[in-house]
Scaffold this active site. Sequence first.
Site, PDB file in Angstrom:
ATOM      1  N   ARG A 226      -4.884   3.533   6.704  1.00 39.64           N
ATOM      2  CA  ARG A 226      -4.795   4.852   6.087  1.00 39.64           C
ATOM      3  C   ARG A 226      -5.540   4.869   4.755  1.00 39.64           C
ATOM      4  O   ARG A 226      -5.900   3.830   4.211  1.00 39.64           O
ATOM      5  CB  ARG A 226      -3.323   5.225   5.873  1.00 39.64           C
ATOM      6  N   HIS A 227      -5.747   6.070   4.251  1.00 36.79           N
ATOM      7  CA  HIS A 227      -6.430   6.247   2.968  1.00 36.79           C
ATOM      8  C   HIS A 227      -5.703   5.460   1.880  1.00 36.79           C
ATOM      9  O   HIS A 227      -4.468   5.454   1.815  1.00 36.79           O
ATOM     10  CB  HIS A 227      -6.458   7.736   2.614  1.00 36.79           C
ATOM     11  N   GLY A 228      -6.479   4.775   1.035  1.00 34.60           N
ATOM     12  CA  GLY A 228      -5.881   3.930   0.015  1.00 34.60           C
ATOM     13  C   GLY A 228      -4.978   4.681  -0.938  1.00 34.60           C
ATOM     14  O   GLY A 228      -4.033   4.123  -1.489  1.00 34.60           O
ATOM     15  N   LEU A 230      -3.372   7.453   0.074  1.00 37.33           N
ATOM     16  CA  LEU A 230      -2.519   8.269   0.938  1.00 37.33           C
ATOM     17  C   LEU A 230      -2.721   9.756   0.666  1.00 37.33           C
ATOM     18  O   LEU A 230      -1.773  10.546   0.612  1.00 37.33           O
ATOM     19  CB  LEU A 230      -1.043   7.881   0.762  1.00 37.33           C
TER      20      LEU A 230
END
Length: 395
Positions: A226-228, A230
């Site tokens: 996931r995106h670092g 979030l």
Amino acid sequence: MTQPLRDIVVIDLSQIYNGPYATYLMALGGATVIKVEPPGGEPLRRRGAVGGAALPFAMLNGSKDSLVLDLKTEAGRDAMKALAATADVIVENFAPGVMDRLGIGWDVLSAANPRLIYASSSGFGRDGPYAAYPAMDLTIQAMGGVMHTTGFPDRPPVKAGPAMADFFAGIHLYGAITTALFDRERTGTARRVEVSMQDAVYASLSSSLGMHWATQGASPSRTGNRHGGLAESPYNVYPAADGWVAIICVGEIHWKSLCRVMGRPDLADDPRFSSLKSRVAHMDLIDETLSEWTRRHPKAELFDAMMAGKVPCAPVRTLDEVMHDPNMHARGALQWQDHPELGRIVIQQTPFRFDGMPLIDVEPSHPLGADTARVLGERLGLDAEQIARLIPAPA
């Protein structure tokens, strides 16, 4: 067309990855790069005796001359000083203080050649409290926060697969050198430049640092795929019938397009997914819904459908697929090379493109010391007897 670094002479004392990559980029920019190695070769060349480590050496040292000098001898150091006096740049990535202890550090070489740019790279820099710490890509990833932010929140930290600290430093080192060359042209002053591996990786933590700051450290530092920070959803790697596919939607257009591709226009109207903020709040449900759809289709089919819908997506590809990537080969970014020692291999070109300027053909990496006699004769004017005294006897 003249190459941008034509007539620039680089003495390359660097080893392994970060320095050799910087000087490889310079060689493919037109510079003359003289790689100076100790008797027996630098560590990466010596690793070549153990399996696949020979390929990285060939990937990073093409289009360089190979010269052997024993810098532990007075004659070797004298030859190095003489070579540096004829050069524009010297590059080294030894531990801080090594060159000074050998008597061929910045003070000595710049006094002999005021136009010499002295470039160095180390793990933590030469002037901080960590200066004496030994550094490798793994230890920099650990100290620099990369491992802490890589992996899944319920599992131990892991390193990034690529040697990112080494190559981030190498790219920054190239930038520092070329900036110093530009400055020298404007001011006439040649400077000492350095790049710390730790410094070079910090900016890459931006997403994770943003989330850490915003939540006062309450959010997990490791977010898996996931995106670092979030801060995006969908943003993950999803199962396909025959592998995995990465999907990201960075705006409403992407999300609505993805819903159409899935045949689920109802999702676009669902209030739980009506905005980026609400999708992030329902991230688990988003990922579950996408996974149910993606696992029913092959990754190539998913990719084609999403490219047609202009949804950012990519199949997770193997190293073999990447080595044979049709786009990189079509652009010349990857090229086949018939290497005299390794056979037919794939090598990378410089990522830099200058309009109207063709790429330089990459020479295969030279055997250890293959150019010693020629370089010493041409650059220092030494005769055969003097050269013979300098060339170390085979081990």
